[in-house]
Every structure is written in structure tokens, then in C-alpha cells.
Design a protein around this motif. Sequence first.
Motif, PDB file in Angstrom:
ATOM      1  N   ASP A  58       0.855  -1.186   0.000  1.00  0.00           N
ATOM      2  CA  ASP A  58       0.000   0.000   0.000  1.00  0.00           C
ATOM      3  C   ASP A  58       0.892   1.237   0.000  1.00  0.00           C
ATOM      4  N   ASP A  59       0.300   2.391  -0.217  1.00  0.00           N
ATOM      5  CA  ASP A  59       1.083   3.613  -0.391  1.00  0.00           C
ATOM      6  C   ASP A  59       1.942   3.933   0.835  1.00  0.00           C
ATOM      7  N   LYS A  60       1.408   3.658   2.033  1.00  0.00           N
ATOM      8  CA  LYS A  60       2.157   3.942   3.259  1.00  0.00           C
ATOM      9  C   LYS A  60       3.401   3.070   3.368  1.00  0.00           C
ATOM     10  N   ASP A  61       3.247   1.773   3.125  1.00  0.00           N
ATOM     11  CA  ASP A  61       4.389   0.855   3.222  1.00  0.00           C
ATOM     12  C   ASP A  61       5.398   1.111   2.108  1.00  0.00           C
ATOM     13  N   LEU A  62       4.913   1.481   0.934  1.00  0.00           N
ATOM     14  CA  LEU A  62       5.825   1.782  -0.168  1.00  0.00           C
ATOM     15  C   LEU A  62       6.628   3.037   0.134  1.00  0.00           C
ATOM     16  N   ALA A  63       5.976   4.044   0.691  1.00  0.00           N
ATOM     17  CA  ALA A  63       6.687   5.279   1.068  1.00  0.00           C
ATOM     18  C   ALA A  63       7.730   4.985   2.133  1.00  0.00           C
ATOM     19  N   ALA A  64       7.388   4.125   3.100  1.00  0.00           N
ATOM     20  CA  ALA A  64       8.327   3.767   4.161  1.00  0.00           C
ATOM     21  C   ALA A  64       9.538   3.037   3.582  1.00  0.00           C
ATOM     22  N   PHE A  65       9.296   2.174   2.613  1.00  0.00           N
ATOM     23  CA  PHE A  65      10.391   1.460   1.953  1.00  0.00           C
ATOM     24  C   PHE A  65      11.341   2.440   1.275  1.00  0.00           C
ATOM     25  N   LEU A  66      10.783   3.359   0.512  1.00  0.00           N
ATOM     26  CA  LEU A  66      11.616   4.309  -0.221  1.00  0.00           C
ATOM     27  C   LEU A  66      12.368   5.255   0.718  1.00  0.00           C
ATOM     28  N   ASP A  67      11.774   5.573   1.857  1.00  0.00           N
ATOM     29  CA  ASP A  67      12.460   6.412   2.847  1.00  0.00           C
ATOM     30  C   ASP A  67      13.598   5.656   3.516  1.00  0.00           C
ATOM     31  N   ARG A  68      13.429   4.355   3.650  1.00  0.00           N
ATOM     32  CA  ARG A  68      14.371   3.532   4.413  1.00  0.00           C
ATOM     33  C   ARG A  68      15.608   3.137   3.615  1.00  0.00           C
ATOM     34  N   ILE A  69      15.442   2.836   2.350  1.00  0.00           N
ATOM     35  CA  ILE A  69      16.554   2.285   1.572  1.00  0.00           C
ATOM     36  C   ILE A  69      17.563   3.372   1.180  1.00  0.00           C
ATOM     37  N   ARG A  70      18.739   2.927   0.847  1.00  0.00           N
ATOM     38  CA  ARG A  70      19.795   3.793   0.333  1.00  0.00           C
ATOM     39  C   ARG A  70      20.231   3.226  -1.011  1.00  0.00           C
ATOM     40  N   PRO A  71      19.500   3.573  -2.090  1.00  0.00           N
ATOM     41  CA  PRO A  71      19.794   2.968  -3.392  1.00  0.00           C
ATOM     42  C   PRO A  71      21.221   3.239  -3.852  1.00  0.00           C
ATOM     43  N   GLU A  72      21.890   2.207  -4.323  1.00  0.00           N
ATOM     44  CA  GLU A  72      23.245   2.333  -4.846  1.00  0.00           C
ATOM     45  C   GLU A  72      23.251   1.953  -6.321  1.00  0.00           C
ATOM     46  N   PRO A  73      24.060   2.633  -7.121  1.00  0.00           N
ATOM     47  CA  PRO A  73      24.132   2.312  -8.557  1.00  0.00           C
ATOM     48  C   PRO A  73      24.944   1.042  -8.785  1.00  0.00           C
ATOM     49  N   LEU A  74      24.268  -0.104  -8.858  1.00  0.00           N
ATOM     50  CA  LEU A  74      24.968  -1.362  -9.075  1.00  0.00           C
ATOM     51  C   LEU A  74      25.564  -1.429 -10.481  1.00  0.00           C
ATOM     52  N   THR A  75      24.959  -0.697 -11.411  1.00  0.00           N
ATOM     53  CA  THR A  75      25.481  -0.566 -12.769  1.00  0.00           C
ATOM     54  C   THR A  75      25.252   0.893 -13.185  1.00  0.00           C
ATOM     55  N   PRO A  76      25.808   1.299 -14.316  1.00  0.00           N
ATOM     56  CA  PRO A  76      25.541   2.666 -14.792  1.00  0.00           C
ATOM     57  C   PRO A  76      24.075   2.915 -15.113  1.00  0.00           C
ATOM     58  N   HIS A  77      23.271   1.848 -15.216  1.00  0.00           N
ATOM     59  CA  HIS A  77      21.865   1.983 -15.583  1.00  0.00           C
ATOM     60  C   HIS A  77      20.921   1.956 -14.387  1.00  0.00           C
ATOM     61  N   THR A  78      21.432   1.723 -13.190  1.00  0.00           N
ATOM     62  CA  THR A  78      20.572   1.562 -12.023  1.00  0.00           C
ATOM     63  C   THR A  78      19.825   2.843 -11.687  1.00  0.00           C
ATOM     64  N   LEU A  79      18.531   2.715 -11.509  1.00  0.00           N
ATOM     65  CA  LEU A  79      17.690   3.841 -11.114  1.00  0.00           C
ATOM     66  C   LEU A  79      17.820   4.016  -9.601  1.00  0.00           C
ATOM     67  N   VAL A  80      18.304   5.184  -9.157  1.00  0.00           N
ATOM     68  CA  VAL A  80      18.510   5.398  -7.724  1.00  0.00           C
ATOM     69  C   VAL A  80      17.713   6.578  -7.176  1.00  0.00           C
ATOM     70  N   ASP A  81      17.175   7.404  -8.050  1.00  0.00           N
ATOM     71  CA  ASP A  81      16.365   8.536  -7.591  1.00  0.00           C
ATOM     72  C   ASP A  81      15.039   8.022  -7.049  1.00  0.00           C
ATOM     73  N   ARG A  82      14.701   8.397  -5.819  1.00  0.00           N
ATOM     74  CA  ARG A  82      13.506   7.853  -5.187  1.00  0.00           C
ATOM     75  C   ARG A  82      12.220   8.237  -5.912  1.00  0.00           C
ATOM     76  N   ALA A  83      12.134   9.462  -6.381  1.00  0.00           N
ATOM     77  CA  ALA A  83      10.937   9.883  -7.108  1.00  0.00           C
ATOM     78  C   ALA A  83      10.788   9.083  -8.397  1.00  0.00           C
ATOM     79  N   ALA A  84      11.901   8.841  -9.073  1.00  0.00           N
ATOM     80  CA  ALA A  84      11.860   8.056 -10.307  1.00  0.00           C
ATOM     81  C   ALA A  84      11.498   6.603 -10.017  1.00  0.00           C
ATOM     82  N   LEU A  85      12.000   6.066  -8.895  1.00  0.00           N
ATOM     83  CA  LEU A  85      11.658   4.698  -8.508  1.00  0.00           C
ATOM     84  C   LEU A  85      10.166   4.569  -8.215  1.00  0.00           C
TER      85      LEU A  85
END
Length: 266
Positions: A164-191
Motif C-alpha cells: 500500500d502507499d504507506k508501506d511503499l513510502a516507508a520502503f523508499l524512505d528507508r533504503i539507500r539505493p546504490e548504482p549497481l550498474t551505470p543503468h541503475t535507477l537510484v532517484d527515489r521519485a523516479a523509482l
Amino acid sequence: MPRVRRSETDQQLVDEHGPDFSEALARGLRVISAFGPERRLMTLADVARVVDLPRATVRRALYTLDCLGYVRSDGRLFQLTPKVLSLATAYLASNSPSATLQQAVEQLSAQLNEACSAAILDGDDIVFIARAGPTRMLGVGVDVGYRIPAYCSSMGRVLLGGLDDKDLAAFLDRIRPEPLTPHTLVDRAALLAAIHRDRERGYSLVDQEAEVGYRSLAVPVKRYDGRIVCALNAGANADRVAVDRMVESFFPVLRDAATILGPQMI
């Protein structure tokens, strides 16, 4: 008897779960989880550093695991034994959908002539619970039990779309996306936008975000009440299978399989 020092993680777990929480069991599981592809062999000091526990505590955990057959040592270096697989086997044996999913991914792999998998969401990662491939060798180390960050995988984004929107928002707030490749999407809004888009269209296609040269397409498997319980995917070498072909050829096959599997999930 001196009191064992609690790590910050231990204290948080005790505070969260209360007095019935078994610190000893939790520490033993953390010791098992400390081993991995980059840490197949470790000294006692190595393990203590990874799990952030006193050497005396880790020594007792390793000794117990050694006595039970889950760990072996040459006197200095420790490593897991195949008996650890019995823990995963217990899950697979007690979870009837796993056998159904394994059969399904084998059939899908034979039909598409590509590697196919099923996965569930576990924390911030996905975990493979079924895996099959054609005669071509599968990716090294990718098998049942393998973990990938949910944010950069097709199955992960499908499964995140079930939150649900609440749990998804919590997930995005919690993670620290790292660029595993040059193509990895790391911007939270874009995710967030990508997850919403994939939720609407019924599939996720991730192109070389988790591994250069590899793209995959995943669909959700929904049980009788509409809840997403797992994801199915097919992956292929980016130089061999174009994005358009994945959508045109892979998506209908995976979608139909998910439709058949859904009512069998509990």
C-alpha cells in the motif's frame, strides 16, 4: 557471571519484540548469515566484526553450530557446511506453493528457452524461491535463496507494487539505493514513478540495472483475494534479446502462467 554486551541491533530487537525475544537464537542466526560469496571462510575475529558482537559471544555461537554440524573449522577458519541447506529445505518442504512454482518455472524456462525464476519480498530484498534455466549456464551464484535488492530488480518492483502507499513510502524512505550498474535507477521519485507505472501495466521490465548485459521482465502472481504473493520473471542477455521482444513474447507467457498459478497460492 559477567553480562554480555548488547549491540545496538540487539537492543533495538529486544525493545521491539519484548522479553520473550531470544537473543541467543538471534545471534546464532546472525552468525550463519554473516557468511556469503565474499566471506566463505572467516576467522572468529572476522565473524565478530561482521555481526558486531563480542568475540566470546561469537565463539560460543560458532562452537554450538560446529557441534550441530552447521559449521566446520580447521582450528582457525570457519565455514558453513551443506547442513545449512536443511534450513532452506524445511521452508520449501513446508511451503507447498514452492513445489508448484518450481515446476512452473521449469516449464516456463523450457518454453522461452531462458532463465526463469520466482521470488518473494523479504525485507528490502527479493529472495529466489524457485529457479530454472535452459542448457546455457545460469548466472554464477544465482539460485534458490539468492537475494537481490528489490529496488533494482523486475521482480522486486512487481512485489513493491503490491504494497500500500504507506508501506511503499516507508520502503523508499528507508533504503539507500546504490548504482549497481551505470543503468541503475537510484532517484527515489523516479523509482516511485516506475513502481506505479509497472503496477498499472501489469509487468516490470528492468534493463541492466542489477547486472550489466542482463535484462528481465516480471509479472505478479496474485492469489484469490488479489494480494500479490510472489513474482515470476524471465531474464536474458541484453545483446541477444531486445526489449521489444521481451514485452511481445515473454509477457503474455508469464502473464498466462501467473493467472494459472494464482488460485493455487495460499
